[in-house]
Design a protein around this motif. Structure first.
Motif, PDB file in Angstrom:
ATOM      1  N   VAL A  68       3.027 -17.825   9.021  1.00  0.00           N
ATOM      2  CA  VAL A  68       2.662 -17.505   7.634  1.00  0.00           C
ATOM      3  C   VAL A  68       1.839 -16.225   7.580  1.00  0.00           C
ATOM      4  O   VAL A  68       2.103 -15.322   6.769  1.00  0.00           O
ATOM      5  N   LEU A  69       0.820 -16.106   8.440  1.00  0.00           N
ATOM      6  CA  LEU A  69      -0.039 -14.931   8.427  1.00  0.00           C
ATOM      7  C   LEU A  69       0.722 -13.677   8.836  1.00  0.00           C
ATOM      8  O   LEU A  69       0.514 -12.598   8.275  1.00  0.00           O
ATOM      9  N   THR A  70       1.622 -13.806   9.806  1.00  0.00           N
ATOM     10  CA  THR A  70       2.437 -12.664  10.216  1.00  0.00           C
ATOM     11  C   THR A  70       3.332 -12.203   9.072  1.00  0.00           C
ATOM     12  O   THR A  70       3.472 -10.994   8.809  1.00  0.00           O
ATOM     13  N   ARG A  71       3.918 -13.166   8.376  1.00  0.00           N
ATOM     14  CA  ARG A  71       4.785 -12.822   7.242  1.00  0.00           C
ATOM     15  C   ARG A  71       3.998 -12.134   6.124  1.00  0.00           C
ATOM     16  O   ARG A  71       4.484 -11.181   5.492  1.00  0.00           O
ATOM     17  N   VAL A  72       2.786 -12.606   5.878  1.00  0.00           N
ATOM     18  CA  VAL A  72       1.932 -11.981   4.861  1.00  0.00           C
ATOM     19  C   VAL A  72       1.681 -10.518   5.209  1.00  0.00           C
ATOM     20  O   VAL A  72       1.786  -9.627   4.358  1.00  0.00           O
ATOM     21  N   MET A  73       1.352 -10.248   6.474  1.00  0.00           N
ATOM     22  CA  MET A  73       1.056  -8.881   6.890  1.00  0.00           C
ATOM     23  C   MET A  73       2.301  -8.001   6.842  1.00  0.00           C
ATOM     24  O   MET A  73       2.218  -6.819   6.499  1.00  0.00           O
ATOM     25  N   GLU A  74       3.444  -8.560   7.183  1.00  0.00           N
ATOM     26  CA  GLU A  74       4.689  -7.786   7.158  1.00  0.00           C
ATOM     27  C   GLU A  74       5.107  -7.426   5.738  1.00  0.00           C
ATOM     28  O   GLU A  74       5.662  -6.345   5.498  1.00  0.00           O
ATOM     29  N   ARG A  75       4.834  -8.301   4.779  1.00  0.00           N
ATOM     30  CA  ARG A  75       5.292  -8.095   3.401  1.00  0.00           C
ATOM     31  C   ARG A  75       4.236  -7.457   2.511  1.00  0.00           C
ATOM     32  O   ARG A  75       4.518  -7.134   1.346  1.00  0.00           O
ATOM     33  N   ASN A  76       3.032  -7.286   3.026  1.00  0.00           N
ATOM     34  CA  ASN A  76       1.977  -6.708   2.206  1.00  0.00           C
ATOM     35  C   ASN A  76       2.292  -5.254   1.863  1.00  0.00           C
ATOM     36  O   ASN A  76       2.649  -4.463   2.733  1.00  0.00           O
ATOM     37  N   GLY A  78       0.019  -3.356  -0.010  1.00  0.00           N
ATOM     38  CA  GLY A  78      -1.215  -2.674  -0.363  1.00  0.00           C
ATOM     39  C   GLY A  78      -1.567  -2.831  -1.829  1.00  0.00           C
ATOM     40  O   GLY A  78      -0.847  -3.490  -2.580  1.00  0.00           O
ATOM     41  N   PRO A  79      -2.674  -2.229  -2.261  1.00  0.00           N
ATOM     42  CA  PRO A  79      -3.557  -1.322  -1.513  1.00  0.00           C
ATOM     43  C   PRO A  79      -4.508  -2.023  -0.530  1.00  0.00           C
ATOM     44  O   PRO A  79      -5.145  -1.355   0.271  1.00  0.00           O
ATOM     45  N   LEU A  80      -4.638  -3.359  -0.587  1.00  0.00           N
ATOM     46  CA  LEU A  80      -5.431  -4.047   0.422  1.00  0.00           C
ATOM     47  C   LEU A  80      -4.755  -3.921   1.780  1.00  0.00           C
ATOM     48  O   LEU A  80      -3.525  -3.976   1.874  1.00  0.00           O
ATOM     49  N   GLY A  81      -5.559  -3.765   2.830  1.00  0.00           N
ATOM     50  CA  GLY A  81      -5.009  -3.658   4.173  1.00  0.00           C
ATOM     51  C   GLY A  81      -4.392  -4.966   4.637  1.00  0.00           C
ATOM     52  O   GLY A  81      -4.668  -6.039   4.079  1.00  0.00           O
ATOM     53  N   ALA A  86      -4.398 -10.870   5.020  1.00  0.00           N
ATOM     54  CA  ALA A  86      -4.209 -12.054   5.858  1.00  0.00           C
ATOM     55  C   ALA A  86      -5.459 -12.936   5.852  1.00  0.00           C
ATOM     56  O   ALA A  86      -5.357 -14.167   5.873  1.00  0.00           O
ATOM     57  N   ARG A  87      -6.645 -12.332   5.814  1.00  0.00           N
ATOM     58  CA  ARG A  87      -7.872 -13.128   5.778  1.00  0.00           C
ATOM     59  C   ARG A  87      -7.982 -13.920   4.482  1.00  0.00           C
ATOM     60  O   ARG A  87      -8.483 -15.050   4.471  1.00  0.00           O
ATOM     61  N   LEU A  88      -7.546 -13.325   3.370  1.00  0.00           N
ATOM     62  CA  LEU A  88      -7.535 -14.068   2.110  1.00  0.00           C
ATOM     63  C   LEU A  88      -6.638 -15.298   2.220  1.00  0.00           C
ATOM     64  O   LEU A  88      -7.008 -16.405   1.802  1.00  0.00           O
TER      65      LEU A  88
END
Length: 373
Positions: A68-76, A78-81, A86-88
């Motif tokens: 789940v966290l990996t998918r969040v980072m891949e699909r993000n 921005g503008p949040l890093g 992922a921390r949210l």
């Protein structure tokens, strides 16, 4: 009335302040509704698991959370890093998991240590964390079933491996269920009674003192450096003294009401520590995994060659090799090995099969997701 869609990013630029606030209010309500819906789903998941297996239901799945966290980072977009986003999601997942079954996690204490900070980073703020006085006590707490998981340090980027953690694995049946990496920042802090111009002693853990050696030599060469069991213990001592300071992290400063007078005094700017999550269950594949093993080899010519060759032959990427004295005899050694891949992978199984032909013993400590955050 038809539901209003939120404006796209390029449309927001043309809005005035009142319109922007209206959009934010609408988005906040939508976020609230979606999080509540997710929480309801989490409760239903718990109900389904309990009905299927009331005595052995597993609520925390490390591989699922890593995906789940990996998918969040891949699909993000921005503008949040990526890490901020992922921390949210990590905190949302932590709160939802607490609705299913609150997690009890033991960690190397006391409160305010970097290990507690790593625990909260990995499991989120809703975990029920329990400080333990020593690494082997963390293992025992999990083995006894008093806590579901444990968190222990295993290596630092500047000071090397934590030998006590490696040695404890030799006689333990616990599995590695995950890992978390924490950037380590050391701060110099004082108590409310400290006379800052008369600091004559500095408390900290021996590794922290070593990691700040150059700064201390340059800025406080005359102060006595006193090693204590933990940085949190250093902070606790300083609170009541007038002539001392402590080196610790922000969490310790907040917990013991200290003032940070110098920030980030570590000698290496990329100083980080890796922590392991230990538990009793085997972890499924996440797609980006590591495996850790302990191998005991016969003391004979070519032993190390026979240990390493299968990794090359079967295209298994070894990421760490550590040697420790064997508890079974003098001048014999065991090898702690980390490598990329999951135990269920065909090439990993072939490599381990060849190692077992030459080894006295091969003990799999676990396959687990690589650190996402």
């Amino acid at each position: 009335m038809a539901e209003q869609r939120p404006p796209k990013a390029d449309e927001i630029d043309s809005l005035d302040l009142a319109q922007l606030r209206e959009v934010i209010d609408r988005l906040d309500l939508e976020i609230l509704e979606r999080i509540s819906a997710r929480a309801h789903c989490a409760l239903k998941v718990a109900d389904v698991k309990l009905k299927a297996d009331p005595d052995n239901a597993v609520f925390y799945r490390p591989e699922r959370e890593a995906q789940v966290l990996t998918r969040v980072m891949e699909r993000n977009q921005g503008p949040l890093g990526n890490e901020d986003m992922a921390r949210l999601f990590r905190e949302i997942m932590s709160a939802c998991l607490a609705l299913e079954k609150p997690l009890e996690v033991a960690y190397l204490g006391p409160e305010g240590t970097f290990t507690q900070q790593a625990t909260l980073k990995h499991f989120g703020q809703w975990v029920q964390s329990k400080p333990m006085p020593a690494i082997d006590e963390v293992f025992r707490e999990v083995e006894a079933g008093a806590c579901k998981y444990g968190v222990v340090p295993v290596e630092n980027s500047t000071e090397g491996v934590v030998n006590h953690t490696l040695d404890t694995f030799i006689n333990s049946n616990l599995k590695i269920c995950g890992e978390v990496e924490l950037r380590i920042h050391h701060h110099l802090m004082v108590g409310p009674n400290t006379q800052r111009g008369k600091i004559s002693r500095i408390y900290s853990h021996q590794q922290s003192l070593a990691q700040c050696r150059k700064w201390l030599d340059a800025h406080m060469p005359m102060a006595e450096r006193i090693a204590v069991n933990s940085n949190a213990e250093a902070a606790r001592r300083v609170h009541g003294e007038w002539n001392s300071a402590a080196i610790a992290g922000e969490m310790a400063a907040s917990l013991y009401d200290l003032d940070i007078i110098e920030q980030k005094i570590e000698d290496s700017p990329d100083n980080s520590t890796r922590f392991l999550i230990i538990g009793t269950e085997e972890v499924g594949t996440s797609g980006e995994d590591k495996t850790s093993i302990v191998v005991s080899m016969r003391n004979e010519p070519g032993a190390l060659y026979h240990l390493l060759r299968p990794f090359n032959d079967h295209n298994v990427d070894m990421t760490r090799l550590e040697t420790r004295p064997s508890p079974s005899g003098n001048w014999t050694y065991v090898f702690f090995i980390d490598f990329s891949g999951h135990l269920g992978s065909e090439n990993v199984q072939r490599a381990l099969a060849e190692i077992r032909e030459k080894a006295v013993e091969v003990k799999v400590l676990g396959s687990y997701p690589k650190a996402v955050l």
